[in-house]
Motif scaffolding. Sequence first.
Motif, mmCIF file in Angstrom:
data_model
loop_
_atom_site.group_PDB
_atom_site.id
_atom_site.type_symbol
_atom_site.label_atom_id
_atom_site.label_comp_id
_atom_site.label_asym_id
_atom_site.label_seq_id
_atom_site.Cartn_x
_atom_site.Cartn_y
_atom_site.Cartn_z
ATOM 1 N N GLN A 251 0.828 -1.202 0.000
ATOM 2 C CA GLN A 251 0.000 0.000 0.000
ATOM 3 C C GLN A 251 0.866 1.256 0.000
ATOM 4 N N ARG A 252 1.930 1.237 0.770
ATOM 5 C CA ARG A 252 2.808 2.416 0.846
ATOM 6 C C ARG A 252 3.516 2.644 -0.479
ATOM 7 N N GLU A 253 3.950 1.560 -1.120
ATOM 8 C CA GLU A 253 4.638 1.695 -2.401
ATOM 9 C C GLU A 253 3.699 2.263 -3.467
ATOM 10 N N VAL A 254 2.492 1.730 -3.555
ATOM 11 C CA VAL A 254 1.544 2.214 -4.557
ATOM 12 C C VAL A 254 1.128 3.649 -4.250
ATOM 13 N N TYR A 255 1.005 3.978 -2.963
ATOM 14 C CA TYR A 255 0.656 5.347 -2.586
ATOM 15 C C TYR A 255 1.733 6.320 -3.032
ATOM 16 N N ALA A 256 2.994 5.950 -2.869
ATOM 17 C CA ALA A 256 4.094 6.846 -3.229
ATOM 18 C C ALA A 256 4.244 6.996 -4.732
ATOM 19 N N ARG A 257 3.912 5.955 -5.495
ATOM 20 C CA ARG A 257 4.211 5.975 -6.917
ATOM 21 C C ARG A 257 2.950 6.166 -7.764
ATOM 22 N N GLY A 258 2.208 5.103 -8.020
ATOM 23 C CA GLY A 258 1.095 5.204 -8.954
ATOM 24 C C GLY A 258 0.019 6.177 -8.518
ATOM 25 N N LEU A 259 -0.291 6.225 -7.213
ATOM 26 C CA LEU A 259 -1.342 7.123 -6.729
ATOM 27 C C LEU A 259 -0.807 8.511 -6.409
ATOM 28 N N GLY A 260 0.090 8.604 -5.432
ATOM 29 C CA GLY A 260 0.569 9.909 -4.991
ATOM 30 C C GLY A 260 1.585 10.540 -5.905
ATOM 31 N N GLY A 261 2.342 9.714 -6.652
ATOM 32 C CA GLY A 261 3.360 10.266 -7.530
ATOM 33 C C GLY A 261 2.853 10.625 -8.908
ATOM 34 N N GLU A 280 -18.165 14.899 -5.136
ATOM 35 C CA GLU A 280 -16.891 14.705 -4.455
ATOM 36 C C GLU A 280 -16.354 13.310 -4.761
ATOM 37 N N LEU A 281 -15.030 13.214 -4.936
ATOM 38 C CA LEU A 281 -14.403 11.907 -5.073
ATOM 39 C C LEU A 281 -14.184 11.262 -3.707
ATOM 40 N N TYR A 282 -13.656 12.031 -2.776
ATOM 41 C CA TYR A 282 -13.397 11.490 -1.442
ATOM 42 C C TYR A 282 -14.711 11.062 -0.796
ATOM 43 N N GLY A 283 -14.760 9.815 -0.368
ATOM 44 C CA GLY A 283 -15.977 9.279 0.231
ATOM 45 C C GLY A 283 -16.874 8.566 -0.750
ATOM 46 N N SER A 284 -16.552 8.622 -2.065
ATOM 47 C CA SER A 284 -17.392 7.962 -3.066
ATOM 48 C C SER A 284 -16.652 6.827 -3.770
ATOM 49 N N LEU A 285 -15.528 6.370 -3.176
ATOM 50 C CA LEU A 285 -14.709 5.329 -3.795
ATOM 51 C C LEU A 285 -15.470 3.998 -3.826
ATOM 52 N N GLU A 286 -15.571 3.403 -5.017
ATOM 53 C CA GLU A 286 -16.200 2.088 -5.149
ATOM 54 C C GLU A 286 -15.181 0.962 -5.052
ATOM 55 N N HIS A 287 -14.015 1.132 -5.691
ATOM 56 C CA HIS A 287 -12.973 0.130 -5.547
ATOM 57 C C HIS A 287 -11.621 0.734 -5.898
ATOM 58 N N SER A 288 -10.573 0.073 -5.414
ATOM 59 C CA SER A 288 -9.194 0.460 -5.692
ATOM 60 C C SER A 288 -8.395 -0.833 -5.841
ATOM 61 N N LEU A 289 -7.807 -1.036 -7.011
ATOM 62 C CA LEU A 289 -7.138 -2.297 -7.335
ATOM 63 C C LEU A 289 -5.673 -2.052 -7.670
ATOM 64 N N GLN A 290 -4.834 -3.018 -7.308
ATOM 65 C CA GLN A 290 -3.452 -3.036 -7.782
ATOM 66 C C GLN A 290 -3.184 -4.411 -8.363
ATOM 67 N N TRP A 291 -2.293 -4.437 -9.331
ATOM 68 C CA TRP A 291 -1.870 -5.716 -9.886
ATOM 69 C C TRP A 291 -0.453 -5.565 -10.415
ATOM 70 N N ALA A 292 0.125 -6.678 -10.873
ATOM 71 C CA ALA A 292 1.513 -6.677 -11.373
ATOM 72 C C ALA A 292 2.473 -6.152 -10.315
ATOM 73 N N GLY A 293 2.281 -6.621 -9.081
ATOM 74 C CA GLY A 293 3.185 -6.237 -8.000
ATOM 75 C C GLY A 293 3.115 -4.783 -7.622
ATOM 76 N N THR A 415 -8.172 11.984 -1.086
ATOM 77 C CA THR A 415 -8.766 11.096 -2.080
ATOM 78 C C THR A 415 -7.840 9.935 -2.419
ATOM 79 N N VAL A 416 -6.564 10.209 -2.700
ATOM 80 C CA VAL A 416 -5.656 9.120 -3.074
ATOM 81 C C VAL A 416 -5.255 8.299 -1.856
ATOM 82 N N ARG A 417 -5.249 8.906 -0.664
ATOM 83 C CA ARG A 417 -4.954 8.135 0.553
ATOM 84 C C ARG A 417 -6.056 7.107 0.799
ATOM 85 N N GLU A 418 -7.311 7.519 0.630
ATOM 86 C CA GLU A 418 -8.411 6.573 0.787
ATOM 87 C C GLU A 418 -8.262 5.420 -0.200
#
Length: 424
Positions: A251-261, A280-293, A415-418
């Motif tokens: 979660q921390r890696e994806v937050y730093a790169r694909g989401l937060g970066g 609003e985006l924050y609070g309306s998240l339906e899903h969040s997926l990661q794949w390929a490590g 939003t990206v933290r959620e």
Amino acid sequence: MRHAGQQGPPGGRAPAPAGRRPSQEGREPGAPGQDDLAERGPGPGADLEQEPLATPAPVPMVIIGAGKVAHAAHLREIRDLPDLIRPVAVIDPDPGHRAAVMAGFPRVAVCDTPEEATRAGAGAALVLSPWWTHKDVVLACLEARLPVLCEKPVSLDPAEIDELIAAERLSGVPVTAGYMKRHDPVVRLFIDHCRANAATARRIAVDIHDPNAPHLVDHLVPYPPPPFGPQPPPARAALARALGADSSALQREVYARGLGGSLIHQVNIVHAALDGTGRELYGSLEHSLQWAGGSAVSCRWRPDDDLVVEASHLRLPAHRRYRETLEFTGTDSVATLTLPSPYARDEGATLHIDTWDEATGLSTRRTHRAGPAVTGFREQLRAWTRSVSQAPGPGPRTGDRPLPGLREVREDALTVREAALRLT
């Protein structure tokens, strides 16, 4: 301690405009830049008025952080804008980084703190240091009364952002967020179209194929850039604080790169497009997926029953070109925005707006293109230097817009933290 080196005479400090607001201070030019319009009608942004591009005097600036993003983006734009910006000081712990700046801008002082930089003549600060240092650096700049333009992400920790907002309010000195894509004139037309057609909106989609590979920037950096690899220990500690002790390493890696970066840029664009709609985006998240490590991430939000927002970022090192597409789909229009690599100067953004007339069945396509070198980085510097300089006359100008500030930074980070905490 400040080292004289090849320092020239210090410049005068840029005076702050009267009546400064504590956040989102300053205005950006309303000019659409160079448009190559295949079919131009009175579409969004057509009435924007060209603004003067020069400030009354170059803003004397301290460059804080002289790493890859400084050389690959900001410094080469600054070299082309001598009437807007004059670097007078540099702060960076690496002697090689400092020497590279002084090779291109010999009349700079090497300083250790923003306060020392003010004594060298700095009137504003361009903060390009690693993201996990931003909070302490920006706080020091505010204490030194230096208006700040800070690269994204300003912070990924909502607690840090709240601290910065409080310090900005107390000092009355503005902090501008480095959302350079917002300053691209074609991106602004896309946002305008989204706002004008908000009632018909059904889907906003973001798709990024990002090589994040050496061939994109290595030729722009005057020393061997660090290789792509694990986050350094200070970054890992900052991510743990931001996401909490229970967060996973993935979660921390994806937050730093694909989401937060990366995707935080596009989340900011979507927030700007939805501004004033109550969605609003924050609070309306339906899903969040990661794949390929964790090298790929996708999120889906549903702000209300009529609108879905989807965003994906894929890191694909073998790809030779960066590709970014944002698409707004409404009941009677589709706006498709494509953007090149943010470091490219030989090509610009393209926006196609397709509309249909229900009565006749006829369709219309309007195409908007920015010319070469009309980059978000350059237009951001134009807007920001104007905001920290004395305007030549009182009152607002046609087409002026607020610069992105810390409150937008907070909304985007939440939003990206959620999304990071909900990764599956």
